[in-house]
Write an enzyme that holds these catalytic residues in place. Sequence first.
Site, mmCIF file in Angstrom:
data_model
loop_
_atom_site.group_PDB
_atom_site.id
_atom_site.type_symbol
_atom_site.label_atom_id
_atom_site.label_comp_id
_atom_site.label_asym_id
_atom_site.label_seq_id
_atom_site.Cartn_x
_atom_site.Cartn_y
_atom_site.Cartn_z
ATOM 1 N N ASP A 22 0.853 -1.101 0.133
ATOM 2 C CA ASP A 22 0.070 -0.150 -0.110
ATOM 3 C C ASP A 22 0.824 1.238 0.004
ATOM 4 O O ASP A 22 2.057 1.000 0.255
ATOM 5 C CB ASP A 22 -0.854 -0.007 1.235
ATOM 6 C CG ASP A 22 -1.850 1.250 1.307
ATOM 7 O OD1 ASP A 22 -2.363 1.623 0.590
ATOM 8 O OD2 ASP A 22 -1.767 1.744 2.550
ATOM 9 N N ASP A 24 -0.058 4.943 0.798
ATOM 10 C CA ASP A 24 -0.158 6.020 1.767
ATOM 11 C C ASP A 24 0.109 5.712 3.147
ATOM 12 O O ASP A 24 -0.918 4.659 3.620
ATOM 13 C CB ASP A 24 -1.732 6.768 1.708
ATOM 14 C CG ASP A 24 -1.777 7.452 0.153
ATOM 15 O OD1 ASP A 24 -0.871 7.635 -0.579
ATOM 16 O OD2 ASP A 24 -2.967 7.704 -0.104
ATOM 17 N N ASP A 196 -1.496 -0.310 6.144
ATOM 18 C CA ASP A 196 -1.436 0.445 7.336
ATOM 19 C C ASP A 196 -3.122 0.488 7.688
ATOM 20 O O ASP A 196 -3.368 0.675 8.788
ATOM 21 C CB ASP A 196 -1.296 2.047 7.497
ATOM 22 C CG ASP A 196 -2.185 2.713 6.245
ATOM 23 O OD1 ASP A 196 -3.015 3.547 6.970
ATOM 24 O OD2 ASP A 196 -2.363 2.322 5.323
#
Length: 296
Positions: A22, A24, A196
């Site tokens: 991922d 961001d 996250d």
Amino acid sequence: MAGAYARLVENHSLPRTAAFFDLDKTVIAKSSTLTFSKSFYQGGLISRGAALRAAYTQFVFLAGGADHDQMERMRDYLSALCKGWNVQQVKEIVAETLHDLIDPIIYDEAASLIEEHHTAGRDVVIVSTSGAEVVEPIGELLGADRVVATRMVVGDDGCFTGEVEYYAYGPTKAEAVKELAASEGYDLARCFAYSDSATDIPMLESVGHPFAVNPDRALRREALARGWPVLVFNRPVRLKQRLPAFSMPPRPALVAAAAVGAAAATAGLVWYVSRRPGRRARPPRAGQPYENFARI
């Protein structure tokens, strides 16, 4: 040395593998799309009010993450915001400001992991909900092999229509990972994934080695329940400051550089590993291969 060579030969005989990241708050410290809001304002694409709202949205995103409903609202907001934008102008703005805006917010720990996966012979794939016009240049900056990102519909006039062609979010990320595995020959049981957000649980559970990075509360609970390792990345650093004269060379040169610096880079990682009851995490021994460390 002979043992390392034997492992290398053995690895080449196994199916291909990849590491899926991922973007961001996993590889970079902020939202990639919202980071460019000031540049889009200066380029005349958005109003001052829209730029301020984007800054506030960035603050909310960083303070508490984004759950499913927030991500859906963000998608609707950004889709309406970019309606009518000239795609070529967007690409030019991103290209002009990429190094100034993105380079300083790349996590040192994430950059080290990308290098180590490449050294181990794995492909690196960025899988992001942000738009392709933003994610693809960032992926190139990071030396990623492939990028999966949201795609907006472009009209005959070369401008965004405001409609979403493909939304790389939640289950669709996992579907993209599985499709890539089928087309590229990746053995998902030996692949890695990092995120996250709890919205990426489908992607994380599709691979054999999932990692929660700076996880939101929901993902942290899930990681603890499943025994997934939890990593803390907290050192944004310019790529050029990581290695002397580091300028993201082509992948062969990047691999060679990583082979020299991997041990030092790994020593700087902050690892908080969540284990199943009854199993203890062991720190890496000197010279221990990254894959063994990642799997303890």
